[in-house]
Design a protein around this motif. Structure first.
Motif, PDB file in Angstrom:
ATOM      1  N   PRO A  97       9.627   1.085  -0.580  1.00  0.00           N
ATOM      2  CA  PRO A  97       9.979   0.465   0.700  1.00  0.00           C
ATOM      3  C   PRO A  97      10.923   1.340   1.510  1.00  0.00           C
ATOM      4  CG  PRO A  97      11.254  -0.512  -1.053  1.00  0.00           C
ATOM      5  CD  PRO A  97      10.318   0.445  -1.718  1.00  0.00           C
TER       6      PRO A  97
ATOM      7  N   LEU B 264       1.435   5.209  -9.417  1.00  0.00           N
ATOM      8  CA  LEU B 264       2.115   5.597  -8.185  1.00  0.00           C
ATOM      9  C   LEU B 264       3.249   6.575  -8.478  1.00  0.00           C
ATOM     10  CD1 LEU B 264       2.697   5.332  -5.150  1.00  0.00           C
ATOM     11  CD2 LEU B 264       4.127   3.327  -5.686  1.00  0.00           C
TER      12      LEU B 264
ATOM     13  N   ALA C 247       9.921   3.638  -7.218  1.00  0.00           N
ATOM     14  CA  ALA C 247       8.503   3.374  -7.483  1.00  0.00           C
ATOM     15  C   ALA C 247       8.265   3.008  -8.943  1.00  0.00           C
ATOM     16  CB  ALA C 247       7.665   4.595  -7.102  1.00  0.00           C
TER      17      ALA C 247
ATOM     18  N   ASP D  70       6.934  -0.361  -8.299  1.00  0.00           N
ATOM     19  CA  ASP D  70       5.544   0.031  -8.013  1.00  0.00           C
ATOM     20  C   ASP D  70       5.280   0.054  -6.510  1.00  0.00           C
ATOM     21  OD1 ASP D  70       3.049   0.958  -8.642  1.00  0.00           O
ATOM     22  OD2 ASP D  70       2.210  -0.984  -9.196  1.00  0.00           O
ATOM     23  N   SER D  71       6.309   0.384  -5.744  1.00  0.00           N
ATOM     24  CA  SER D  71       6.199   0.515  -4.287  1.00  0.00           C
ATOM     25  C   SER D  71       7.391   1.341  -3.819  1.00  0.00           C
ATOM     26  CB  SER D  71       6.192  -0.850  -3.595  1.00  0.00           C
ATOM     27  OG  SER D  71       7.429  -1.517  -3.783  1.00  0.00           O
TER      28      SER D  71
END
Length: 294
Positions: free
Chosen positions: A169, A118, A162, A166-167
């Motif tokens: 928001p 990502l 990230a 790993d995201s």
């Protein structure tokens, strides 16, 4: 002969280093690192922090080098950028493409293998957004270039977030929004006291196409919007009173500069706003980190 060779290699390395726009990339990487630490209540893994920092910096360096290549003729007509090796013709196009390919490819490999896919794809998209969409399409065609293209320059906090989570928001995108709104007054302050440079280069920056007065009004309006936006981390309980106090104090100074610039212009005041805007962003993100740990 040996001293000449060493001197030549040293000069060439310095020229390549200039192409990476080190001062700009340092601020971008700093914001990315802040994003890494804000992404978790605990201390992020140092291996991830180091790998992500290196990977993001490498791709940023590659993007800046391509930017210098594409704008070599524009840079040659501007006093601020005429010293760049590309503008002087010291480094050829193939060398820059090769350097950017190697550095960027290494950065993508580091991010993919040592961080997560990502982060690699988001950073690569940022590379394309800056080096291609902003530099090739937007900058020479619209006075809103820095507004639209500012998204790519605003991405570092999301990249850092990230890398650890790993995201990406809403909190990470809020940090992106802050830099996105900060970018126009930051660059337009520079464009005001460098208007002649942009005229010579043929770039449609706002002071060139719409004049100084409207540009000063835009700077003031964006500065007020920036002040309001920087309060949102406290509003959504992402940060506390330490950050709020810092954001208010720093923001009032920013708006104060913008108001003075709007009321009574001088090149020196535009320079002071430009320099302060860099310090402002650094201190604002540092306050986010301090508040996060407190």
């Amino acid at each position: 002969m040996e001293s000449i060779t060493v001197s030549t290699v040293s000069l060439r390395l310095r020229q390549y280093w200039v192409l990476t726009k080190p001062r700009v990339s340092q601020l971008a990487v700093f914001c990315a690192v802040i994003g890494m630490f804000l992404a978790t209540p605990a201390v992020p893994p140092w291996q991830t922090v180091i790998a992500a920092t290196i990977g993001i910096w490498l791709l940023a360096a590659a993007a800046f080098a391509i930017n210098c290549l594409i704008e070599e003729q524009v840079d040659a007509r501007m006093a601020r950028t005429a010293h760049r090796p590309t503008a002087r013709g010291d480094i050829g196009a193939l060398q820059i493409i090769a350097m950017s390919g190697v550095v960027g490819g290494l950065g993508m490999t580091v991010l993919y293998t040592l961080v997560n896919p990502l982060t690699m794809w988001l950073t690569f998209a940022t590379f394309v957004g800056y080096a291609i969409i902003y530099t090739v399409i937007l900058k020479p065609r619209t006075p809103q270039n820095i507004v639209i293209g500012g998204l790519s320059g605003a991405m570092p906090p999301a990249l850092g977030w990230a890398a650890v989570a790993d995201s990406v928001p809403a909190e990470a995108w809020l940090l992106v929004l802050i830099i996105f709104i900060w970018t126009p007054p930051h660059f337009w302050a520079l464009a005001l006291y460098r208007t002649k440079d942009y005229e010579n280069a043929g770039l449609p920056m706002l002071p060139v196409t719409h004049g100084q007065k409207l540009t000063r009004l835009h700077i003031l309006l964006y500065s007020v919007a920036l002040f309001a936006t920087t309060l949102l981390p406290y509003v959504i309980r992402m940060s506390g009173l330490v950050y709020l106090a810092s954001a208010v104090a720093l923001g009032l100074v920013f708006v104060g500069y913008a108001w003075k610039l709007y009321r009574s212009y001088s090149d020196e005041l535009a320079r002071r706003l430009f320099r302060y805007s860099i310090l402002y962003l650094s201190l604002l993100f540092a306050a986010l980190l301090v508040d996060h740990w407190l």
